[in-house]
Design a protein around this motif. Sequence first.
Motif, PDB file in Angstrom:
ATOM      1  N   HIS A   1      35.966 106.362 -25.388  1.00  0.00           N
ATOM      2  CA  HIS A   1      36.755 105.368 -24.663  1.00  0.00           C
ATOM      3  C   HIS A   1      36.172 103.982 -24.913  1.00  0.00           C
ATOM      4  O   HIS A   1      34.956 103.789 -24.835  1.00  0.00           O
ATOM      5  N   ILE A   2      37.005 103.017 -25.245  1.00  0.00           N
ATOM      6  CA  ILE A   2      36.572 101.633 -25.445  1.00  0.00           C
ATOM      7  C   ILE A   2      36.883 100.866 -24.164  1.00  0.00           C
ATOM      8  O   ILE A   2      38.040 100.662 -23.803  1.00  0.00           O
ATOM      9  N   ALA A   3      35.829 100.478 -23.464  1.00  0.00           N
ATOM     10  CA  ALA A   3      35.992  99.841 -22.153  1.00  0.00           C
ATOM     11  C   ALA A   3      36.451  98.395 -22.300  1.00  0.00           C
ATOM     12  O   ALA A   3      36.130  97.718 -23.278  1.00  0.00           O
ATOM     13  N   GLY A   4      37.191  97.935 -21.322  1.00  0.00           N
ATOM     14  CA  GLY A   4      37.637  96.545 -21.295  1.00  0.00           C
ATOM     15  C   GLY A   4      38.953  96.419 -20.553  1.00  0.00           C
ATOM     16  O   GLY A   4      39.615  97.417 -20.242  1.00  0.00           O
ATOM     17  N   LEU A   5      39.322  95.189 -20.262  1.00  0.00           N
ATOM     18  CA  LEU A   5      40.606  94.926 -19.612  1.00  0.00           C
ATOM     19  C   LEU A   5      41.704  94.916 -20.667  1.00  0.00           C
ATOM     20  O   LEU A   5      41.618  94.156 -21.638  1.00  0.00           O
ATOM     21  N   PRO A   6      42.744  95.770 -20.534  1.00  0.00           N
ATOM     22  CA  PRO A   6      43.841  95.714 -21.500  1.00  0.00           C
ATOM     23  C   PRO A   6      44.391  94.291 -21.619  1.00  0.00           C
ATOM     24  O   PRO A   6      44.491  93.563 -20.623  1.00  0.00           O
ATOM     25  N   GLY A   7      44.711  93.901 -22.851  1.00  0.00           N
ATOM     26  CA  GLY A   7      45.136  92.532 -23.091  1.00  0.00           C
ATOM     27  C   GLY A   7      46.309  92.095 -22.236  1.00  0.00           C
ATOM     28  O   GLY A   7      46.337  90.960 -21.732  1.00  0.00           O
ATOM     29  N   ASP A   8      47.293  92.983 -22.034  1.00  0.00           N
ATOM     30  CA  ASP A   8      48.452  92.611 -21.216  1.00  0.00           C
ATOM     31  C   ASP A   8      48.068  92.420 -19.751  1.00  0.00           C
ATOM     32  O   ASP A   8      48.596  91.540 -19.074  1.00  0.00           O
ATOM     33  N   VAL A   9      47.118  93.240 -19.264  1.00  0.00           N
ATOM     34  CA  VAL A   9      46.630  93.084 -17.884  1.00  0.00           C
ATOM     35  C   VAL A   9      45.837  91.786 -17.749  1.00  0.00           C
ATOM     36  O   VAL A   9      45.958  91.067 -16.748  1.00  0.00           O
ATOM     37  N   PHE A  10      45.039  91.469 -18.770  1.00  0.00           N
ATOM     38  CA  PHE A  10      44.274  90.222 -18.747  1.00  0.00           C
ATOM     39  C   PHE A  10      45.217  89.022 -18.697  1.00  0.00           C
ATOM     40  O   PHE A  10      44.974  88.058 -17.956  1.00  0.00           O
ATOM     41  N   ILE A  11      46.288  89.069 -19.485  1.00  0.00           N
ATOM     42  CA  ILE A  11      47.268  87.980 -19.479  1.00  0.00           C
ATOM     43  C   ILE A  11      47.893  87.824 -18.095  1.00  0.00           C
ATOM     44  O   ILE A  11      48.033  86.713 -17.577  1.00  0.00           O
ATOM     45  N   GLN A  12      48.234  88.941 -17.486  1.00  0.00           N
ATOM     46  CA  GLN A  12      48.928  88.920 -16.203  1.00  0.00           C
ATOM     47  C   GLN A  12      48.032  88.462 -15.054  1.00  0.00           C
ATOM     48  O   GLN A  12      48.474  87.698 -14.185  1.00  0.00           O
ATOM     49  N   ASN A  13      46.768  88.900 -15.059  1.00  0.00           N
ATOM     50  CA  ASN A  13      45.936  88.714 -13.868  1.00  0.00           C
ATOM     51  C   ASN A  13      44.742  87.766 -14.032  1.00  0.00           C
ATOM     52  O   ASN A  13      44.158  87.357 -13.024  1.00  0.00           O
ATOM     53  N   HIS A  14      44.350  87.436 -15.265  1.00  0.00           N
ATOM     54  CA  HIS A  14      43.083  86.733 -15.445  1.00  0.00           C
ATOM     55  C   HIS A  14      43.142  85.467 -16.274  1.00  0.00           C
ATOM     56  O   HIS A  14      42.330  84.565 -16.070  1.00  0.00           O
ATOM     57  N   ILE A  15      44.058  85.388 -17.222  1.00  0.00           N
ATOM     58  CA  ILE A  15      43.995  84.296 -18.203  1.00  0.00           C
ATOM     59  C   ILE A  15      44.125  82.920 -17.552  1.00  0.00           C
ATOM     60  O   ILE A  15      43.544  81.940 -18.030  1.00  0.00           O
ATOM     61  N   HIS A  16      44.842  82.821 -16.423  1.00  0.00           N
ATOM     62  CA  HIS A  16      45.074  81.518 -15.804  1.00  0.00           C
ATOM     63  C   HIS A  16      44.127  81.240 -14.631  1.00  0.00           C
ATOM     64  O   HIS A  16      44.249  80.193 -13.987  1.00  0.00           O
ATOM     65  N   LEU A  17      43.181  82.138 -14.371  1.00  0.00           N
ATOM     66  CA  LEU A  17      42.245  81.916 -13.275  1.00  0.00           C
ATOM     67  C   LEU A  17      41.351  80.711 -13.570  1.00  0.00           C
ATOM     68  O   LEU A  17      40.983  80.467 -14.730  1.00  0.00           O
ATOM     69  N   PRO A  18      40.978  79.943 -12.555  1.00  0.00           N
ATOM     70  CA  PRO A  18      40.150  78.743 -12.799  1.00  0.00           C
ATOM     71  C   PRO A  18      38.788  79.070 -13.400  1.00  0.00           C
ATOM     72  O   PRO A  18      38.219  78.257 -14.130  1.00  0.00           O
ATOM     73  N   GLU A  19      38.236  80.267 -13.100  1.00  0.00           N
ATOM     74  CA  GLU A  19      36.918  80.615 -13.642  1.00  0.00           C
ATOM     75  C   GLU A  19      36.966  81.084 -15.088  1.00  0.00           C
ATOM     76  O   GLU A  19      35.930  81.257 -15.736  1.00  0.00           O
ATOM     77  N   THR A  20      38.150  81.333 -15.630  1.00  0.00           N
ATOM     78  CA  THR A  20      38.269  81.728 -17.038  1.00  0.00           C
ATOM     79  C   THR A  20      37.969  80.540 -17.938  1.00  0.00           C
ATOM     80  O   THR A  20      38.578  79.477 -17.809  1.00  0.00           O
TER      81      THR A  20
END
Length: 358
Positions: free
Chosen positions: A164-183
């Motif tokens: 298993h390759i761990a990490g946040l799926p790219g589509d989930v990252f786009i939806q929930n993380h990419i626009h966060l101020p800490e990113t």
Amino acid sequence: MQNETDKPSRKKPFFPVNKELRNYLKTHGREIALPISYSDLERISYSVPLRDKQGRDTLWEKALYDMKEWSFLRESLINLYAILKTEGDYTFTKHLDVARIDYCTFGNSNPFRIRIVNRFNDNYDHYYIKKEDASRIYGLELEHILSPNRITYLTGNDTLVEEHIAGLPGDVFIQNHIHLPETNKIRLAKEFVKFNERCFIRLLGDMRSYNFVVNVSPDIEDYQYRIRAIDFDQQSYEGRKSLYLPQFFKENLPFVELTLKHLNAESIAQYQAEERTLIALRMAAKRYRVMDLLNIMSKDTISTDEKRRKLKQELADHFQTTTLLKCRTMGELVKQVLRFSLRPHLSRIQQNLGNITD
């Protein structure tokens, strides 16, 4: 936006592992006698759809088996996990169990996802069992050699086993993380440029956002990012150059917009050169292994003649050379793209090594 001809193939055929590739896998410890095969897991009694926390269909199903099958499956899957993680040391298997077997009906490989749980603390891990496919194996091996990521996988019994390759799926990252101020938008954009370069140079296709993950690592004052491919079905299969460049998929548009907003042309060129240099260094360090692999790949069939003809013409136009038009296989195209992309970087590495030894 993509039109129909720009989209990856919905269903790719499986390509057999030839004798030369099999010998390569044995030489490098990938081919072993597996305790279970993909076909053993296909004997499903019935299945139940798996849904996420929001109740949406995940396209995975929980596979259920007859009790007569379960005893063999459970023991074999635990032993296989030990082989994958500890080179076959079964000392710790007594407190492991199979929590769930999931089956994916979407995509090319129809994988089984095995969840292994530690009964002492309920910690769990996953691995995947798939049908053996030569093009996918080439993709895994090129990732292992040329990328900054190491890959653990095994073959045997017409079966492919992957960690298993761990990490946040790219589509989930786009939806929930990419626009966060800490990113850190600049560092993320830099990594997307590097990922785009890695995929093109070794002709890994179909890197839409759900086919890669994003790893986020705390750094001294901020965060660092690593984008990792998790799907290698489309290694050197498609006939369009754009399908080997993640920047052209509409699913990745937020990453593209981020890059265009935060990076200028000079910075993008710098990061592309940095990535090509790193790939060239890995090639120099593993030159005999990579040449063995590329020579085997150059004699193998892992796509259709129509796709190969279309791709070599587009690549010839891109690199402005007729040499690529002579390529008879996708493997030869990979070899030539690496050559034309990395030639100046390999020359500098060779020159620097010569200066050290003088």
